[in-house]
Design a protein around this motif. Structure first.
Motif, PDB file in Angstrom:
ATOM      1  N   GLU A   1       0.836  -1.197   0.000  1.00 38.35           N
ATOM      2  CA  GLU A   1       0.000   0.000   0.000  1.00 38.35           C
ATOM      3  C   GLU A   1       0.873   1.249   0.000  1.00 38.35           C
ATOM      4  OE1 GLU A   1      -4.065  -0.620   2.428  1.00 38.35           O
ATOM      5  OE2 GLU A   1      -2.245  -0.858   3.618  1.00 38.35           O
TER       6      GLU A   1
ATOM      7  N   LEU B   1       1.256   4.250   1.589  1.00 36.43           N
ATOM      8  CA  LEU B   1       0.712   4.832   2.812  1.00 36.43           C
ATOM      9  C   LEU B   1       0.722   6.353   2.797  1.00 36.43           C
ATOM     10  CD1 LEU B   1       2.171   2.429   5.521  1.00 36.43           C
ATOM     11  CD2 LEU B   1      -0.041   2.356   4.356  1.00 36.43           C
ATOM     12  N   ASP B   2       1.500   6.962   1.913  1.00 39.31           N
ATOM     13  CA  ASP B   2       1.474   8.422   1.802  1.00 39.31           C
ATOM     14  C   ASP B   2       0.143   8.920   1.261  1.00 39.31           C
ATOM     15  OD1 ASP B   2       3.990   8.772   2.826  1.00 39.31           O
ATOM     16  OD2 ASP B   2       4.984   8.767   0.886  1.00 39.31           O
TER      17      ASP B   2
ATOM     18  N   ILE C   1      -2.655   7.903   2.502  1.00 40.33           N
ATOM     19  CA  ILE C   1      -3.574   7.912   3.636  1.00 40.33           C
ATOM     20  C   ILE C   1      -3.260   9.125   4.498  1.00 40.33           C
ATOM     21  CG2 ILE C   1      -4.402   6.623   5.638  1.00 40.33           C
ATOM     22  CD1 ILE C   1      -3.432   4.074   4.233  1.00 40.33           C
TER      23      ILE C   1
ATOM     24  N   ARG D   1      -5.044   8.521  10.412  1.00 44.16           N
ATOM     25  CA  ARG D   1      -5.629   7.282  10.907  1.00 44.16           C
ATOM     26  C   ARG D   1      -7.122   7.457  11.156  1.00 44.16           C
ATOM     27  NH1 ARG D   1      -1.051   5.869  15.487  1.00 44.16           N
ATOM     28  NH2 ARG D   1       0.485   4.929  14.101  1.00 44.16           N
TER      29      ARG D   1
ATOM     30  N   LYS E   1       2.593   1.359  11.146  1.00 38.80           N
ATOM     31  CA  LYS E   1       2.486   0.767   9.811  1.00 38.80           C
ATOM     32  C   LYS E   1       3.541   1.305   8.847  1.00 38.80           C
ATOM     33  CE  LYS E   1      -1.181  -0.771   6.683  1.00 38.80           C
ATOM     34  NZ  LYS E   1      -2.635  -0.720   6.393  1.00 38.80           N
ATOM     35  N   LYS E   2       3.808   2.613   8.906  1.00 45.02           N
ATOM     36  CA  LYS E   2       4.806   3.173   7.994  1.00 45.02           C
ATOM     37  C   LYS E   2       6.199   2.642   8.294  1.00 45.02           C
ATOM     38  CE  LYS E   2       2.564   7.392   6.401  1.00 45.02           C
ATOM     39  NZ  LYS E   2       2.732   8.838   6.133  1.00 45.02           N
TER      40      LYS E   2
ATOM     41  N   LEU F   1       6.382  -0.723   6.814  1.00 45.35           N
ATOM     42  CA  LEU F   1       6.514  -0.624   5.361  1.00 45.35           C
ATOM     43  C   LEU F   1       7.951  -0.323   4.952  1.00 45.35           C
ATOM     44  CD1 LEU F   1       5.349  -0.507   2.502  1.00 45.35           C
ATOM     45  CD2 LEU F   1       4.751   1.884   2.915  1.00 45.35           C
TER      46      LEU F   1
END
Length: 359
Positions: A265, A267-268, A270, A273, A290-291, A294
């Motif tokens: 994914e 994540l940038d 998103i 949260r 999560k980052k 990743l």
């Protein structure tokens, strides 16, 4: 138009060593410098958030620290303000609890302006009110050849590296950013040459992987579970280790089962949260970096020689929920599968239909 797929922008990988002060005085000077660095960073964040220009900020910081530190502080302040606003928060309310210091790389200054490696076991730090002070540094044995080459090239003014000193649990650590190419020279473990695609969905208590071919046909599905890591009181460091071990097993499996491309994914994409009314779910969200996972996933995948892509996660969870029964998958594995279809460009019509229904 939103870019659905991109390659990760990873140019450097961080390695960590332990700093050993030679005496109490040099240790206290390092701590004092870190306190001044933090104070200057907080000031720079507030100034930048108020729209004050770079030159004014740097000039203010150089009243207490040198230009090299001031330049690094400005860059950090800019990143903090941009990141805070991206998450919908107020940068004027930022509090920096931990003390640390950092210095950006500069090849003309033998690799770094203020925190300079002299060998694989010695560094010198520029203390603003005293000058250069030497410290002992210890790296893991497996990093020694890499650090030796880094030092040789840096002292020859052929390479630069960013350095950061952090204080944690009464100990002092050195973080050095190493160019990806140099890191992989010593730590590459394979060259993926299959023709399949492994897509991952990273979660707090499990990692789901689906392997597909170039037509989007599912060839394999695997899930690593670790539900205990989200329990109340479970050590975060142990949870992080368990997630990395699970990820390593899945990458190893995909490497030996014909994958050449891995997907994660982006994540940038998103912004922030999404919390729920469920306290247990919120605890999982809060305790799951999560980052950070990743970043490790990308580095681990690079070691295997995978081609890595980040895919826009918009609608993946919703579409996975809608299609999971038809696919015979759980919702997290279905989300990983949707990422693969988005990468292959065969799901645009479905996304467009879902988006129009919402609007």
């Amino acid at each position: 138009m939103v870019e659905e797929v991109r390659e990760p922008e990873l140019t450097h990988i961080t390695i960590t060593g332990r700093i050993i002060p030679l005496d109490n005085n040099s240790c206290m000077e390092l701590v004092l410098l870190a306190h001044r660095f933090r104070r200057a960073l907080v000031k720079a964040i507030k100034m930048h958030a108020k729209g004050i220009g770079r030159n004014t900020i740097v000039k203010e910081i150089t009243k207490e620290l040198n230009l090299g530190y001031a330049d690094t502080i400005y860059k950090l302040a800019k990143l903090v303000v941009e990141g805070t606003r991206h998450n919908g928060s107020n940068p004027l309310r930022i509090r920096i609890r931990k003390i640390f210091m950092a210095s950006r790389g500069f090849a003309a200054n033998k690799g770094n302006r203020n925190i300079r490696l002299l060998s694989s076991n010695e560094i010198q730090v520029n203390i603003s009110w005293k000058g250069w002070v030497k410290y002992r540094v210890l790296f893991g044995e497996r990093y020694i050849p890499l650090v030796n080459e880094l030092v040789e090239r840096a002292l020859s003014k052929k390479l630069s590296y960013t350095a950061k000193i952090v204080f944690r649990n009464g100990k002092v650590y050195l973080h050095i950013s190493v160019p990806v190419e140099l890191y992989l020279k010593y730590f590459s473990i394979g060259k993926a040459n299959g023709d399949l695609i492994a897509s991952f969905d990273l979660n707090s208590d499990r990692i789901n992987m689906v392997i597909v071919d170039k037509h989007g046909i599912i060839r394999d599905v695997r899930t690593e579970w670790f539900p205990e890591v989200t329990s109340h009181g479970f050590p975060r460091s142990k949870a992080h280790t368990m997630r990395l071990q699970a990820l390593a097993r899945l990458l190893h499996y995909s490497y030996h089962h014909g994958a050449r491309i891995v997907l994660f994914e982006d994540l940038d994409r998103i912004k922030r949260r999404k919390y729920t009314k469920n306290r247990t779910a919120n605890r999982k969200i809060t305790r799951f970096p999560k980052k950070k996972l990743l970043e490790h996933a990308i580095i681990m995948a690079l070691k295997y020689g995978f081609k890595i892509y980040l895919v826009n996660p918009a609608y993946t969870s919703k579409l996975g929920e809608k299609l999971r029964r038809e696919l015979g998958l759980d919702r997290h594995t279905a989300s990983a599968y949707i990422l693969a279809l988005k990468y292959l460009g065969v799901i645009k019509v479905l996304i467009s239909s879902y988006s129009s229904q919402r609007s």
